[in-house]
Scaffold this motif. Structure first.
Motif: not given
Lengths: 110, 221
Positions: A1-2, A9, A13, A35, A102, B12-13, B93-94, B125, B128-129
């Motif tokens: 789970m991210h 984040s 912002i 995702s 995103f 994700l900036s 998870c990443h 994911c 994505n990172f």
């Protein structure tokens, strides 16, 4: 789970753009190919905004459906889970034209 | 009264900015780096060990291992005589850019040509990172099935290299290669593909030669 780090984040912002103003709503634009689980983000949001100018604020998710464009005939379509072939001319030569968004689009402040 | 403030900033900036800093550090040290992603069991660790073997004597290597817990993989790399760092995500998870920023200084970067980063086993994911590596690599394996590009488009979209591992199992598993490749190319027409078998070693030379070229070009550039 991210979703916790993603939610953090979003909060960073929002706070950076709100200044000292109270945040009422954060408007997110999320594409189908990104995702993220809305309910999970909302759950963490309520936890991590406590004591910040975003406490009690709402998250609004604008979902963008995945869209592909055929590179052969130009037909625009929504892909299925089983195939990305163009439904008009059956070409496998397609490209993603929408669905990777995103973003924090805007915030509503008081 | 409510006022709307337009922002339009990628969520994700902040991560991406740290990833950029990692890449600058690696460039300053003349180190090329690759981020290896895959589902659990696709053969990441075997692939890394085979890659290390194939590059022996050609390049000076370091390894960063990402896992939920345990240091089993880092120990395997160290047993192979390489500097290795273990990152435990503690359930995450990443790998993200901050984790790599913390791990990089633990490697003797000035003495290395190439750092291999093994990401957490997950097909949802990690792509994505951004973590700041020069190349994103995805390992797919034959027993996982030919429908994975359709089910996990983000991962297939976010890499420059696709390794198709366990090709030795093709005679025993139903895997429609053309259906698989069609899905991959729709998402990522520019991806470079290497079919390999870590078990038989087939295809590893082509990958190792290609990577060596990349590293040498990168380090000169």
């Amino acid at each position: 789970m991210h979703e916790l780090s993603v939610t953090q984040s979003v909060l960073d912002i929002a706070l950076a753009n709100a200044g000292a103003r109270k945040i009422k709503q954060v408007n997110l634009v999320i594409g189908q190919f990104s995702s993220i689980v809305d309910d999970s983000v909302q759950f963490y949001w309520d936890m991590i905004t406590k004591g910040t100018p975003a406490q009690g604020s709402l998250l609004h998710f604008e979902r963008i459906a995945g869209e592909m464009t055929c590179r052969r005939c130009g037909h625009v379509f929504h892909p299925t889970d089983e195939t990305f072939d163009c439904p008009s001319c059956s070409s496998p030569l397609v490209k993603i034209s929408k669905g990777e968004e995103f973003q924090v689009d805007s915030i509503d402040v008081e | 009264m409510t006022t709307r403030i337009p922002i339009v900033e990628n969520i994700l900036s902040a991560n991406d900015r740290i990833a950029d800093r990692n890449r600058v550090l690696l460039d300053e040290k003349g180190v090329y780096s690759i981020n290896i992603m895959a589902s659990p069991g696709a053969g990441k660790t075997s692939f890394i060990l085979k890659t290390l073997e194939a590059l022996k004597g050609r390049l000076k290597l370091g390894v960063i291992e990402g896992d939920l817990a345990t240091s089993i993989d880092a120990e395997k790399a160290m047993a192979a005589g390489l500097p290795a760092v273990q990152i435990n995500t503690g359930g995450g998870c990443h790998l993200d850019a901050v984790m790599l920023a913390d791990a990089l200084p633990a490697l003797p970067l000035s003495d290395l040509d190439l750092v291999l980063v093994e990401n957490v086993g997950n097909l949802v994911c990690p792509a994505n990172f951004q973590i700041g590596t020069h190349l994103n690599v995805l390992i797919a394996s034959i027993p996982e099935g030919d429908d994975k590009p359709y089910k996990y488009p983000g991962m297939y979209r976010g890499v420059q290299v696709l390794i198709i591992n366990k090709t030795d199992l093709m005679p025993y598993v139903t895997f429609n290669m053309s259906y698989f490749i069609k899905g991959v190319e729709a998402l990522n027409p520019d991806v470079t593909i290497f079919p390999v078998s870590c078990k038989s070693g087939e295809g590893m030379d082509a990958w190792a030669d290609w990577l060596t070229e990349k590293v040498r070009a990168g380090n000169q550039g």
